[in-house]
Design an enzyme around this catalytic site. Structure first.
Site, PDB file in Angstrom:
ATOM      1  N   PRO A 249       4.104   1.442  -2.094  1.00 52.31           N
ATOM      2  CG  PRO A 249       3.917   2.791  -0.206  1.00 52.31           C
ATOM      3  CD  PRO A 249       4.760   1.701  -0.797  1.00 52.31           C
ATOM      4  CB  CYS A 250       1.473   2.325  -6.712  1.00 58.49           C
ATOM      5  SG  CYS A 250      -0.252   2.194  -6.164  1.00 58.49           S
ATOM      6  N   PRO A 251       1.424   5.758  -5.727  1.00 60.14           N
ATOM      7  CG  PRO A 251       0.407   6.950  -3.999  1.00 60.14           C
ATOM      8  CD  PRO A 251       1.292   5.775  -4.259  1.00 60.14           C
TER       9      PRO A 251
ATOM     10  CG  PHE B 182       5.694   4.208 -10.072  1.00 58.70           C
ATOM     11  CD1 PHE B 182       6.771   4.767 -10.733  1.00 58.70           C
ATOM     12  CD2 PHE B 182       5.906   3.588  -8.855  1.00 58.70           C
ATOM     13  CE1 PHE B 182       8.048   4.703 -10.203  1.00 58.70           C
ATOM     14  CE2 PHE B 182       7.176   3.518  -8.309  1.00 58.70           C
ATOM     15  CZ  PHE B 182       8.256   4.081  -8.987  1.00 58.70           C
TER      16      PHE B 182
END
Length: 371
Positions: free
Chosen positions: A93-95, A97
């Site tokens: 999961p990337c939120p 970054f």
């Protein structure tokens, strides 16, 4: 070639591998609705369930739970005993970054999962791996430093790697979406081809259809007044296959099982009629142009995409088309709209995942199997 998939979502990345010579043998996803959608879509497409099953839960279980660690090890060794290469694929999961997200980086709950994934790679030692994430992991100084730490960890564990910032448009998806791709392979598999920890000859461009320079040079149409149900001919000189309308028609979105699944904004009809076709300049309301590609497919509260020629938001069927998925990819009709659009927005565009999977397959064929 067996693939163990982590952070699988509804499986857009996995589908690219499934359709390009890989066997997805194991699937891990934390969200129960995403996992249900993953299984439902595969059943609809006639794809067999993974040999080693599904695990809905935290990826850290494979690092801390003895039973889960042993089970994963047994499955990996069982595949290797049959002479198969074993790979890990995943996009944590990337939120944390994302430039538009929480930006907490490595300290965020999601950011920590990138380290968990790399720890899993280092501990279980698959023959190869793919790590994908958002542009912010590369373009923000402090996030880039974290990425370099992760890279050093896999180098120290005996892997050589290649990395690239790739846009989905380059592979033929009608969506401006940057992704960081990080591929690694065990040095011992390269044999005489092992020359340092950087795979300078990795063929990233082999299945790239366009360059961003070419895409930016096309005479894309300007904004035009919104006309409910209006028609417009295809402009000259543009690649039609990179446009929203091409994918709407290709996927028959009006009769697709997810055609009626769309949000109804509180502001209603009047507000939606104010935006020109192609006006994507606003932070929130963006009306797509039928003969252009879409901005990145994120459909949360801060990113409302309007249909080019209807006074409504995009349907799930249309969003799936913009993610360049096959027409037969369908989400469960009883899934909440929030879950539908979240899993669509989180996924890797299929044309991108397919092109990357083909590239990795060729590389393994040429550099490992062909030795």
């Amino acid at each position: 070639m067996k693939v163990f998939s982590f952070f699988s979502g509804s499986g857009f990345l996995d589908l690219g591998f499934e359709t390009n010579g890989f066997d997805v043998a194991f699937v891990n996803e934390y969200d129960s609705e995403f996992m249900r959608a993953y299984q439902y879509a595969r059943q609809n497409m006639g794809i067999e369930p993974p040999e080693y099953g599904y695990y809905r839960g935290d990826v850290n279980a494979f690092l801390t739970d003895a039973e889960k660690r042993d089970e994963l090890s047994r499955n990996i060794e069982a595949a290797r005993a049959r002479g198969e290469l074993v790979g890990f694929i995943g996009g944590p999961p990337c939120p944390d970054f994302s430039i538009a997200g929480k930006n907490r980086g490595r300290e965020g709950d999601n950011g920590k999962l990138s380290l968990s994934y790399v720890n899993l790679i280092v501990e279980r030692k698959p023959d190869f791996f793919l790590f994908e994430n958002v542009k912010g992991l590369w373009s923000t100084k402090r996030h880039k430093a974290f990425f370099e730490e992760l890279k050093n960890m896999v180098h120290a564990a005996g892997y050589s790697t290649a990395e690239r910032l790739t846009n989905a448009l380059e592979y033929g998806a009608p969506q401006d979406r940057d992704r960081v791709l990080f591929f690694g392979i065990k040095n011992e598999l390269l044999g005489k081809n092992h020359m340092g920890n950087e795979l300078i000859d990795f063929p990233w461009l082999r299945y790239q259809i366009y360059t961003m320079e070419e895409i930016n040079a096309y005479p894309w149409p300007e904004n035009q007044d919104f006309v409910e149900g209006g028609t417009r001919p295809v402009p000259d000189g543009i690649p039609e296959e990179l446009t929203v309308q091409y994918w709407f028609e290709r996927n028959h979105v009006e009769t697709h099982p997810n055609a009626q699944h769309h949000f109804v904004p509180r502001a209603g009809l009047a507000k939606m009629q104010l935006y020109q076709e192609g006006d994507v300049s606003k932070k929130c309301y963006k009306r797509l142009h039928r003969w252009r590609y879409s901005p990145t497919a994120a459909y949360g509260n801060n990113e409302v995409h309007l249909h080019p020629y209807h006074a409504r938001r995009l349907s799930a069927a249309e969003a799936l088309a913009i993610q360049s998925l096959p027409e037969k990819f369908v989400l469960p009709s009883d899934m909440t709209l929030t879950a539908m659009f979240k899993t669509i927005g989180n996924g890797v565009p299929y044309m991108l995942s397919s092109g990357v999977a083909r590239t990795i397959h060729d590389y393994l064929d040429e550099m490992v199997i062909g030795q």
